[in-house]
Scaffold this motif. Structure first.
Motif, mmCIF file in Angstrom:
data_model
loop_
_atom_site.group_PDB
_atom_site.id
_atom_site.type_symbol
_atom_site.label_atom_id
_atom_site.label_comp_id
_atom_site.label_asym_id
_atom_site.label_seq_id
_atom_site.Cartn_x
_atom_site.Cartn_y
_atom_site.Cartn_z
ATOM 1 N N SER A 232 -8.003 -3.701 -8.855
ATOM 2 C CA SER A 232 -7.967 -4.217 -7.385
ATOM 3 C C SER A 232 -6.980 -5.223 -7.141
ATOM 4 O O SER A 232 -6.944 -6.316 -7.872
ATOM 5 C CB SER A 232 -9.382 -4.523 -6.790
ATOM 6 O OG SER A 232 -9.292 -5.416 -5.977
ATOM 7 N N VAL A 233 -5.983 -5.036 -6.468
ATOM 8 C CA VAL A 233 -4.635 -5.830 -6.290
ATOM 9 C C VAL A 233 -4.862 -6.625 -4.701
ATOM 10 O O VAL A 233 -4.777 -5.922 -3.722
ATOM 11 C CB VAL A 233 -3.319 -4.987 -6.380
ATOM 12 C CG1 VAL A 233 -2.306 -6.026 -5.935
ATOM 13 C CG2 VAL A 233 -3.527 -4.407 -7.630
ATOM 14 N N GLN A 234 -4.942 -7.963 -4.735
ATOM 15 C CA GLN A 234 -4.744 -8.646 -3.557
ATOM 16 C C GLN A 234 -3.493 -9.335 -3.362
ATOM 17 O O GLN A 234 -2.998 -9.956 -4.306
ATOM 18 C CB GLN A 234 -5.870 -9.765 -3.743
ATOM 19 C CG GLN A 234 -7.257 -9.262 -3.509
ATOM 20 C CD GLN A 234 -7.982 -8.829 -2.248
ATOM 21 O OE1 GLN A 234 -7.281 -8.940 -1.226
ATOM 22 N NE2 GLN A 234 -8.824 -7.720 -2.498
ATOM 23 N N VAL A 235 -2.885 -9.078 -2.186
ATOM 24 C CA VAL A 235 -1.638 -9.593 -2.293
ATOM 25 C C VAL A 235 -1.472 -11.030 -1.376
ATOM 26 O O VAL A 235 -2.258 -11.116 -0.340
ATOM 27 C CB VAL A 235 -0.469 -8.840 -1.309
ATOM 28 C CG1 VAL A 235 1.023 -9.241 -1.217
ATOM 29 C CG2 VAL A 235 -0.350 -7.553 -2.275
ATOM 30 N N VAL A 236 -0.892 -12.116 -1.928
ATOM 31 C CA VAL A 236 -0.774 -13.371 -1.106
ATOM 32 C C VAL A 236 0.514 -13.555 -1.069
ATOM 33 O O VAL A 236 1.550 -13.732 -2.025
ATOM 34 C CB VAL A 236 -1.441 -14.741 -2.114
ATOM 35 C CG1 VAL A 236 -1.105 -15.743 -1.316
ATOM 36 C CG2 VAL A 236 -3.044 -14.344 -2.228
ATOM 37 N N ASN B 13 -4.706 -2.996 0.018
ATOM 38 C CA ASN B 13 -5.778 -4.179 0.697
ATOM 39 C C ASN B 13 -4.968 -4.965 1.713
ATOM 40 O O ASN B 13 -3.639 -4.926 1.752
ATOM 41 C CB ASN B 13 -6.215 -5.145 -0.442
ATOM 42 C CG ASN B 13 -7.163 -4.707 -1.202
ATOM 43 O OD1 ASN B 13 -8.211 -4.278 -0.560
ATOM 44 N ND2 ASN B 13 -7.320 -4.548 -2.554
ATOM 45 N N PRO B 14 -5.714 -5.616 2.448
ATOM 46 C CA PRO B 14 -5.151 -6.583 3.451
ATOM 47 C C PRO B 14 -4.046 -7.661 2.810
ATOM 48 O O PRO B 14 -4.654 -8.137 1.679
ATOM 49 C CB PRO B 14 -6.234 -7.045 4.385
ATOM 50 C CG PRO B 14 -7.378 -6.380 4.167
ATOM 51 C CD PRO B 14 -7.149 -5.671 2.855
ATOM 52 N N VAL B 15 -3.118 -7.992 3.380
ATOM 53 C CA VAL B 15 -2.289 -9.111 2.830
ATOM 54 C C VAL B 15 -2.670 -10.169 3.269
ATOM 55 O O VAL B 15 -2.969 -10.498 4.703
ATOM 56 C CB VAL B 15 -0.603 -8.679 3.152
ATOM 57 C CG1 VAL B 15 0.146 -9.731 2.982
ATOM 58 C CG2 VAL B 15 -0.378 -7.291 2.359
ATOM 59 N N HIS B 16 -2.786 -11.245 2.751
ATOM 60 C CA HIS B 16 -3.194 -12.748 2.976
ATOM 61 C C HIS B 16 -1.914 -13.584 2.793
ATOM 62 O O HIS B 16 -1.251 -13.263 2.162
ATOM 63 C CB HIS B 16 -4.044 -13.584 1.809
ATOM 64 C CG HIS B 16 -5.242 -12.357 1.595
ATOM 65 N ND1 HIS B 16 -6.249 -12.063 2.381
ATOM 66 C CD2 HIS B 16 -5.576 -11.621 0.466
ATOM 67 C CE1 HIS B 16 -7.032 -11.307 1.858
ATOM 68 N NE2 HIS B 16 -6.488 -10.881 0.548
ATOM 69 N N THR B 17 -1.638 -14.245 4.074
ATOM 70 C CA THR B 17 -0.517 -15.234 4.310
ATOM 71 C C THR B 17 -0.821 -16.364 4.690
ATOM 72 O O THR B 17 -0.120 -17.522 4.477
ATOM 73 C CB THR B 17 0.534 -14.382 5.156
ATOM 74 O OG1 THR B 17 -0.257 -14.176 6.285
ATOM 75 C CG2 THR B 17 1.161 -13.272 4.645
ATOM 76 N N ARG C 269 4.826 -6.530 5.516
ATOM 77 C CA ARG C 269 3.543 -6.601 5.270
ATOM 78 C C ARG C 269 2.862 -5.193 5.226
ATOM 79 O O ARG C 269 2.087 -4.856 4.288
ATOM 80 C CB ARG C 269 2.908 -7.230 6.374
ATOM 81 C CG ARG C 269 1.283 -7.516 6.430
ATOM 82 C CD ARG C 269 0.636 -8.055 7.663
ATOM 83 N NE ARG C 269 0.925 -9.488 8.158
ATOM 84 C CZ ARG C 269 0.293 -10.338 7.735
ATOM 85 N NH1 ARG C 269 -0.854 -10.194 7.158
ATOM 86 N NH2 ARG C 269 0.565 -11.783 7.826
ATOM 87 N N PRO C 270 3.161 -3.971 6.191
ATOM 88 C CA PRO C 270 2.637 -2.805 6.122
ATOM 89 C C PRO C 270 2.902 -2.069 4.690
ATOM 90 O O PRO C 270 2.071 -1.421 4.107
ATOM 91 C CB PRO C 270 3.359 -2.034 7.121
ATOM 92 C CG PRO C 270 3.710 -2.902 8.132
ATOM 93 C CD PRO C 270 4.282 -4.230 7.234
ATOM 94 N N THR C 271 4.024 -2.358 4.122
ATOM 95 C CA THR C 271 4.392 -1.812 2.702
ATOM 96 C C THR C 271 3.570 -2.558 1.772
ATOM 97 O O THR C 271 2.896 -1.651 0.941
ATOM 98 C CB THR C 271 6.003 -2.196 2.459
ATOM 99 O OG1 THR C 271 6.535 -1.731 3.496
ATOM 100 C CG2 THR C 271 6.301 -1.576 1.136
ATOM 101 N N LEU C 272 3.448 -3.805 1.899
ATOM 102 C CA LEU C 272 2.558 -4.657 0.770
ATOM 103 C C LEU C 272 1.106 -4.063 0.965
ATOM 104 O O LEU C 272 0.232 -3.757 -0.056
ATOM 105 C CB LEU C 272 2.560 -5.834 1.082
ATOM 106 C CG LEU C 272 4.051 -6.608 0.927
ATOM 107 C CD1 LEU C 272 4.073 -8.124 1.170
ATOM 108 C CD2 LEU C 272 4.487 -6.437 -0.658
ATOM 109 N N GLU C 273 0.660 -3.646 2.075
ATOM 110 C CA GLU C 273 -0.609 -3.380 2.470
ATOM 111 C C GLU C 273 -1.052 -1.878 1.947
ATOM 112 O O GLU C 273 -1.720 -1.577 1.279
ATOM 113 C CB GLU C 273 -1.211 -3.415 3.795
ATOM 114 C CG GLU C 273 -1.089 -4.719 4.296
ATOM 115 C CD GLU C 273 -1.825 -5.080 5.616
ATOM 116 O OE1 GLU C 273 -1.812 -4.309 6.396
ATOM 117 O OE2 GLU C 273 -2.358 -6.515 5.707
ATOM 118 N N ALA C 274 0.011 -0.929 2.311
ATOM 119 C CA ALA C 274 0.092 0.567 1.944
ATOM 120 C C ALA C 274 0.059 0.487 0.350
ATOM 121 O O ALA C 274 -0.904 1.317 -0.193
ATOM 122 C CB ALA C 274 1.013 1.299 2.242
ATOM 123 N N ILE C 275 0.786 -0.258 -0.216
ATOM 124 C CA ILE C 275 0.716 -0.072 -1.781
ATOM 125 C C ILE C 275 -0.379 -0.615 -2.587
ATOM 126 O O ILE C 275 -0.854 -0.232 -3.409
ATOM 127 C CB ILE C 275 2.269 -0.558 -2.371
ATOM 128 C CG1 ILE C 275 3.366 0.327 -1.712
ATOM 129 C CG2 ILE C 275 2.237 -0.389 -3.776
ATOM 130 C CD1 ILE C 275 4.627 -0.024 -2.174
#
Ligand code: C5P
Length: 383
Positions: free
Chosen positions: A10-14, A34-38, A25-31
């Protein structure tokens, strides 16, 4: 990100503000799926600025810029990424990316040395083409290399890397008419756990799903089937390039010899309905007989026998009959085995010896089954 997701993590992007100038952001969320945190001041009620770091098993920063290395060396936490890292006890892996002059600058060299002395891990940088016309040390390592370093840090075995694993899961349904079928209580949970475990160990996985009641992992190729004959044709196709075939599906031994084209009506049947069933092919036996050199075939036996010695006896006779390399033996009953989250299995080899025995979650049982069978894999069927 993709490699870690494919390995079942499970990958969470910050994402920092700078990151979002390069990748949307959509690219990071699609790959990452998970929702991207900023934002530092979002999700304050759930104390997100520390929660992400506390929950992480591993943090990877890729690319890690010269500026980021300097901030980390100073222990700065002026954004969500800094907070996440400082609030975490997980291993930290950095993949530096910058121009050669920046990588070789005395400040960066000293920061890298300080971070290494604190136990921070580095992958790269490689030497090669940089953003402009220049080339030299500072190019970010290739994604596969970063993912391999990340997986090694969390102790994930990659003993199925480069292998094609085919798993059948679920229970077949044999139609009687357009609305009814003869089926069984298999949910597919154990087979799906096996597919996930094989993917996490680096395999390319094909999951032949017979009426699965659970979601298939997002990153394995799923071939949905309904009947034993459909499963037979799908698994035979997939097995042509498979190193390991695991027949976890509960396949119907018999099917109605005729399928009514319209709903069978009690008004026309009267008090009795007699069904004539014909035998389905034994897929496991056929696969084992046609096994490719180096291919390993694992069968399952779900039995209602509760006496251990008699269960083992049944298992030994079954592996002999089926001709597979391993047989996973478990007891099932009205409450055991089906649709539950736990399982207890014994793994037999061809000579009837017990080579593994585990009780636990279906995920841990899946890993332990793979531990037992992986050593038998030869050079690879596609070598
Ligand atoms: O004979 P039994 O149904 O107990 O065997 C179970 C094993 O054989 C499982 O691995 C199941 O997937 C496989 N099987 C099969 N074809 C059938 C029946 C079972 O491949 N017709």
């Amino acid at each position: 990100m993709r490699a870690l997701v494919l390995a079942g993590h499970s990958v969470q992007v910050v994402a920092t503000d700078a990151a979002l100038r390069f990748v949307g952001r959509p690219t990071l969320e699609a790959i990452s799926r998970n929702p991207v945190h900023t934002e530092l001041y979002e999700g304050v009620a759930e104390v997100r600025h520390v929660a992400i770091g506390q929950a992480a098993d591993l943090i990877v920063v890729a690319p890690a810029t010269a500026n980021f290395l300097a901030k980390l060396t100073a222990g700065m936490a002026d954004d969500l990424l800094g907070n996440t890292i400082l609030a975490s006890r997980a291993p930290l892996l950095l993949a530096p990316a910058m121009h050669t002059e920046m990588w070789q600058n005395a400040a960066t060299v000293s920061n890298v040395a300080t971070l290494r002395s604190r136990g921070v891990h580095f992958v790269g940088p490689a030497s090669g083409q940089l953003t402009g016309a220049d080339s030299g040390p500072g190019r970010m390592s290739e994604p596969d290399e970063i993912a391999a370093a990340a997986l090694a840090l969390v102790g994930a075995t990659q003993d199925l890397a480069g292998r094609h694993v085919v798993v059948t899961a679920g229970g077949t349904r044999e139609p009687l008419d357009p609305v009814r079928f003869i089926g069984n209580r298999s949910s597919g949970k154990q087979g799906v756990a096996l597919a996930l475990a094989a993917a996490a160990r680096g395999a390319q996985v094909t999951l032949i799903g017979a009426n699965l009641e659970v979601d298939a992992p997002p990153h394995v190729t799923v071939v949905p089937v309904m009947t034993a004959l459909e499963l037979s044709s799908a698994v035979t196709d997939a097995a042509a390039s498979a190193d390991l075939v695991v027949m976890a599906a509960a396949v119907a031994d018999y099917r109605p010899d005729a399928v009514a084209s319209a709903k069978i009506k009690k008004e026309t049947q009267g008090d009795e309905l007699v069904l004539r069933l014909v035998k389905n092919p034994d897929i496991l036996q056929a696969l084992s007989a046609a096994r490719l050199p180096g291919q390993v075939i694992v069968g399952f036996a779900a039995e209602t026998e509760t006496d251990r010695d008699r269960l083992l006896q049944l298992g030994r006779a079954k592996i002999e009959r089926k001709g597979c390399d391993y047989l996973v033996l478990n007891t099932v009953g009205w409450t055991e085995g089906f649709a539950t989250d736990g399982n207890a299995v014994v793994v037999l080899d061809r000579s009837g010896h017990i080579v593994g025995e585990t009780t636990g979650s279906k995920a841990s049982v899946a890993d332990s089954i793979l531990d037992s069978v992986v050593r038998a894999l030869g050079a690879g069927v596609r070598a």
